[in-house]
Scaffold this motif. Structure first.
Motif, PDB file in Angstrom:
ATOM      1  N   ALA A   1     -43.902 -85.200-100.775  1.00 22.47           N
ATOM      2  CA  ALA A   1     -42.879 -85.395 -99.748  1.00 22.47           C
ATOM      3  C   ALA A   1     -43.503 -85.308 -98.357  1.00 22.47           C
ATOM      4  N   PRO A   2     -43.029 -86.111 -97.415  1.00 21.99           N
ATOM      5  CA  PRO A   2     -43.624 -86.109 -96.077  1.00 21.99           C
ATOM      6  C   PRO A   2     -43.266 -84.872 -95.265  1.00 21.99           C
ATOM      7  N   ASN A   3     -42.259 -84.113 -95.696  1.00 24.51           N
ATOM      8  CA  ASN A   3     -41.865 -82.928 -94.935  1.00 24.51           C
ATOM      9  C   ASN A   3     -41.958 -81.682 -95.798  1.00 24.51           C
ATOM     10  N   GLN A   4     -42.020 -80.533 -95.125  1.00 26.48           N
ATOM     11  CA  GLN A   4     -42.060 -79.243 -95.799  1.00 26.48           C
ATOM     12  C   GLN A   4     -40.754 -78.490 -95.559  1.00 26.48           C
ATOM     13  N   TRP A   5     -40.569 -77.422 -96.340  1.00 23.10           N
ATOM     14  CA  TRP A   5     -39.398 -76.573 -96.197  1.00 23.10           C
ATOM     15  C   TRP A   5     -39.838 -75.118 -96.149  1.00 23.10           C
ATOM     16  N   ILE A   6     -39.173 -74.336 -95.299  1.00 28.97           N
ATOM     17  CA  ILE A   6     -39.441 -72.906 -95.260  1.00 28.97           C
ATOM     18  C   ILE A   6     -38.331 -72.181 -96.010  1.00 28.97           C
ATOM     19  N   VAL A   7     -38.734 -71.314 -96.916  1.00 29.43           N
ATOM     20  CA  VAL A   7     -37.802 -70.549 -97.744  1.00 29.43           C
ATOM     21  C   VAL A   7     -37.743 -69.125 -97.205  1.00 29.43           C
ATOM     22  N   VAL A   8     -36.542 -68.637 -96.971  1.00 27.81           N
ATOM     23  CA  VAL A   8     -36.334 -67.297 -96.421  1.00 27.81           C
ATOM     24  C   VAL A   8     -35.429 -66.523 -97.375  1.00 27.81           C
ATOM     25  N   ASP A   9     -35.931 -65.400 -97.901  1.00 32.60           N
ATOM     26  CA  ASP A   9     -35.143 -64.549 -98.790  1.00 32.60           C
ATOM     27  C   ASP A   9     -34.748 -63.271 -98.053  1.00 32.60           C
ATOM     28  N   ILE A  10     -33.460 -62.903 -98.178  1.00 39.10           N
ATOM     29  CA  ILE A  10     -32.902 -61.753 -97.463  1.00 39.10           C
ATOM     30  C   ILE A  10     -32.178 -60.860 -98.466  1.00 39.10           C
ATOM     31  N   LYS A  11     -32.405 -59.563 -98.393  1.00 36.29           N
ATOM     32  CA  LYS A  11     -31.663 -58.646 -99.260  1.00 36.29           C
ATOM     33  C   LYS A  11     -30.410 -58.154 -98.540  1.00 36.29           C
ATOM     34  N   ASN A  12     -29.499 -57.540 -99.312  1.00 33.99           N
ATOM     35  CA  ASN A  12     -28.188 -57.148 -98.786  1.00 33.99           C
ATOM     36  C   ASN A  12     -27.534 -58.352 -98.096  1.00 33.99           C
ATOM     37  N   ASP A  13     -27.252 -59.346 -98.918  1.00 29.55           N
ATOM     38  CA  ASP A  13     -26.735 -60.652 -98.514  1.00 29.55           C
ATOM     39  C   ASP A  13     -25.780 -60.555 -97.317  1.00 29.55           C
ATOM     40  N   PRO A  14     -26.174 -61.088 -96.144  1.00 36.32           N
ATOM     41  CA  PRO A  14     -25.323 -60.988 -94.950  1.00 36.32           C
ATOM     42  C   PRO A  14     -24.114 -61.913 -94.975  1.00 36.32           C
ATOM     43  N   LEU A  15     -24.058 -62.832 -95.921  1.00 37.75           N
ATOM     44  CA  LEU A  15     -22.889 -63.707 -96.071  1.00 37.75           C
ATOM     45  C   LEU A  15     -22.020 -63.271 -97.245  1.00 37.75           C
ATOM     46  N   GLY A  16     -22.635 -63.080 -98.383  1.00 37.72           N
ATOM     47  CA  GLY A  16     -21.918 -62.586 -99.553  1.00 37.72           C
ATOM     48  C   GLY A  16     -21.118 -63.618-100.309  1.00 37.72           C
ATOM     49  N   THR A  17     -21.030 -64.844 -99.798  1.00 31.56           N
ATOM     50  CA  THR A  17     -20.262 -65.877-100.492  1.00 31.56           C
ATOM     51  C   THR A  17     -21.038 -66.355-101.715  1.00 31.56           C
ATOM     52  N   PRO A  18     -20.337 -66.616-102.825  1.00 36.29           N
ATOM     53  CA  PRO A  18     -21.044 -67.051-104.039  1.00 36.29           C
ATOM     54  C   PRO A  18     -21.462 -68.510-103.967  1.00 36.29           C
ATOM     55  N   ASN A  19     -22.234 -68.929-104.978  1.00 38.54           N
ATOM     56  CA  ASN A  19     -22.643 -70.322-105.189  1.00 38.54           C
ATOM     57  C   ASN A  19     -23.777 -70.747-104.261  1.00 38.54           C
ATOM     58  N   ILE A  20     -24.073 -72.052-104.291  1.00 38.70           N
ATOM     59  CA  ILE A  20     -25.171 -72.604-103.498  1.00 38.70           C
ATOM     60  C   ILE A  20     -24.643 -73.790-102.693  1.00 38.70           C
ATOM     61  N   TYR A  21     -25.048 -73.861-101.437  1.00 35.62           N
ATOM     62  CA  TYR A  21     -24.552 -74.896-100.540  1.00 35.62           C
ATOM     63  C   TYR A  21     -25.730 -75.698 -99.992  1.00 35.62           C
ATOM     64  N   MET A  22     -25.617 -77.024-100.090  1.00 36.07           N
ATOM     65  CA  MET A  22     -26.633 -77.932 -99.562  1.00 36.07           C
ATOM     66  C   MET A  22     -26.029 -78.614 -98.342  1.00 36.07           C
ATOM     67  N   CYS A  23     -26.460 -78.196 -97.171  1.00 35.94           N
ATOM     68  CA  CYS A  23     -25.883 -78.736 -95.940  1.00 35.94           C
ATOM     69  C   CYS A  23     -26.717 -79.914 -95.447  1.00 35.94           C
ATOM     70  N   CYS A  24     -26.088 -81.092 -95.430  1.00 38.56           N
ATOM     71  CA  CYS A  24     -26.788 -82.331 -95.093  1.00 38.56           C
ATOM     72  C   CYS A  24     -26.767 -82.561 -93.578  1.00 38.56           C
ATOM     73  N   ASP A  25     -27.333 -81.641 -92.833  1.00 39.43           N
ATOM     74  CA  ASP A  25     -27.362 -81.698 -91.370  1.00 39.43           C
ATOM     75  C   ASP A  25     -28.485 -82.641 -90.937  1.00 39.43           C
ATOM     76  N   PRO A  26     -28.176 -83.683 -90.176  1.00 40.76           N
ATOM     77  CA  PRO A  26     -29.230 -84.616 -89.771  1.00 40.76           C
ATOM     78  C   PRO A  26     -30.250 -83.994 -88.820  1.00 40.76           C
TER      79      PRO A  26
END
Length: 555
Positions: free
Chosen positions: A190-215
């Motif tokens: 892939a021509p681009n990279q992604w940075i993965v950030v893991d956080i404990k004590n979830d500051p959002l707490g909402t379930p599931n996974i969201y893919m935000c298609c922000d241009p």
């Protein structure tokens, strides 16, 4: 520079598994439970402790069930983990919410990989004939008609040599074995990279996974077990892992998704490059590639981990049968026949999902949003996403299977068999695989599964360790039976087995150890089907060795 290799033999095994990742550890667990001498060799000094994969599907959970570890795995998962695609304004234009459990488990689940890897490693302690060596750098290998020699160094620089009958290379996307064998690994980075950030004590707490298609900067927000939240952000041109990891820049990233980016407990951050590549060969002589060594794919459908687990499920039983003398070595050729095309399909699906999240061109994003809005109001299209029907399920056209003689509109041969709940003679309710075990099964609806077989064939399939299973409605379990001791009677607790057989003009199914349907037939034609299957196995009626010696230093 010339290498000085060890000439003395330090270890021997039936199978060496190179790489203590999930694929290698799963294969080792399966082979361990069927009595094979296994040596796992890992370059690192311990298991990788940072999270990588976060999605595990029902097929992978079924594989972990087959090695007897599912009860230790489930506490580290979140079942029914939906995936939702969002527009830049937060509108959900596609949601993946499969509620089916036809294979016994939730189709989509969240997990944290190191926790499951640890369960797999601990599972190997059950087997005296399985050993694991960490901090071993395997720098050279060669093979002959009888097996493979491996040459490695310990962390202290001590030279060691290993001899095995088969080498399974599960040594990752940068596989030293694949590169040394000069096996092509074609595809794209892939021509681009992604940075993965893991956080404990979830500051959002909402379930599931969201893919935000922000241009501007697409991102992923995923709830994980034990209160962990994962964010993934696209790395923009000119940005580096070092610059993004600076506190000020990290706060700017998190401000996109959190009301208070200052109040977080950061676990770690890493930058990843996504690749889509497939090995030209999965087998070269006595050496087989599995997992990332054979194929790598973008993360967007969570199929890298799960495709590797499919490799483990397909390969382990075949290697076990060949080593035990129950099948000919030609059986190993069916591994590539059955797995490579499906791995390619999962790569294509993962690439497509990445393009939905981050289209290569801006106009594609606008077209996606408009089409998605329209299709969301068409019930058949909405179900297509909700039920995850777009996921290509494995269906093998060649390999260890016998195509049915009857005409079928939907052919189940080469597909995964269902796993409903059943009732045992003792009255317990459990999943079907718990009764079958890690072996073949001949399952008949309402009839004796051995009725259509000759005594020679019954003896042959018993020699392979086959489970003969009669299925009846659960209400019939209290009725007397005259079945032989070789047959296990179970009750169809949910009516799903009756429904499955009711789709076809057949009442007997032959299921492989990896739970794929190998044959579908009638009691009167079962003998012919089983004869053709024995040929597909290149099977040999050879007794297994009387005892298995534990692995150890060679005297």
């Amino acid at each position: 520079m010339s290498q000085t290799v060890s000439t003395s033999l330090d270890y021997s095994a039936d199978v060496v598994v190179l790489g203590a990742g999930p694929v290698g550890l799963t294969i080792a667990n399966y082979l361990g439970q069927v009595g094979i001498r296994v040596l796992v060799i890992e370059k690192l000094d311990t298991l990788i402790d940072y999270p990588r994969a976060i999605g595990i599907d029902d097929e992978a959970l079924r594989t972990l069930q087959s090695v007897g570890l599912i009860d230790k795995v489930l506490p580290h998962t979140t079942p029914y983990h939906w995936m939702r695609f969002l527009t830049p304004k937060g509108h959900c234009f596609a949601s993946i919410e499969p509620k089916t459990d036809e294979f016994g488990w939730s189709r989509r689940n969240a997990f944290i990989q190191p926790q499951i890897d640890k369960v797999l490693l601990e599972g190997l302690k059950r087997f005296d004939q399985v050993n694991t060596l960490f901090s071993r750098d395997m720098y050279q290998f060669d093979q002959d008609s009888e097996g493979v020699n491996l040459y490695m160094r310990t962390a202290e620089g001590t030279e060691e040599r290993v001899r095995c009958r088969y080498l399974i290379a599960a040594d990752g996307g940068n596989s030293m074995v694949r590169r040394t064998l000069n096996i092509a690994f074609d595809g794209k980075t892939a021509p681009n990279q992604w940075i993965v950030v893991d956080i404990k004590n979830d500051p959002l707490g909402t379930p599931n996974i969201y893919m935000c298609c922000d241009p501007v900067r697409p991102y992923v927000s995923a709830a994980l077990p034990q209160g962990v939240r994962r964010f993934e952000f696209m790395v923009m041109p000119g940005e580096t892992e070092e610059s993004l990891s600076q506190p000020d820049n990290m706060r700017k990233l998190l401000a996109k998704v959190l009301p208070n980016p200052e109040k977080v407990e950061l676990i770690r951050q890493r930058v990843y490059t996504h690749n889509a590549r497939l090995a030209a060969e999965f087998r070269r002589g006595k050496i087989l590639l599995a997992g990332d060594a054979a194929h790598i794919m973008p993360v967007w459908q969570g199929q890298g981990y799960n495709s590797g687990m499919r490799d483990a499920s397909n390969l382990a039983w075949k290697v076990g049968m060949v080593v035990k003398g129950l099948a000919g070595e030609a059986l190993l050729d069916t591994y590539q026949q059955e797995r490579r095309d499906h791995a390619r399909a999962m790569i294509d699906l993962s690439v497509m999902a990445g393009h939905v999240l981050a289209p290569p061109k801006p106009w594609m994003g606008k077209l996606r949003d408009g089409v998605a809005w329209l299709l969301n109001y068409l019930p058949p299209i909405k179900r297509y996403f909700l039920e995850m029907r777009f996921k290509p399920m494995p269906q093998y056209e060649k390999g260890v299977l016998v195509k049915p003689d009857m005409k079928l509109t939907h052919n189940p041969v080469g597909r995964l068999f269902i796993q409903p709940k059943i009732r045992t003679e003792s009255g317990d309710v459990c999943l079907l695989d718990d009764v079958i075990g890690a072996k073949f099964a001949i399952i008949a609806w309402g009839t004796d599964p051995t009725w259509g077989l000759s005594q020679e064939q019954i003896a042959f399939w018993k020699h392979l360790g086959t489970a003969f299973i009669q299925v009846v409605p659960s209400v019939q379990m209290l009725a007397p039976t005259t079945l032989s001791d070789d047959v296990i009677r179970v009750g169809d607790e949910q009516g799903r087995l009756k429904d499955w057989f009711g789709q076809y003009p057949a009442s007997v199914v032959v299921v492989r150890p990896d739970r794929f349907v190998a044959g579908l037939t009638l009691p009167q034609t079962l003998e012919q089907t089983c004869s053709r299957l024995s040929q597909a196995l290149a099977a040999k009626a050879v007794s297994h060795r009387a005892s298995v010696e534990p692995i150890g230093k060679v005297a």
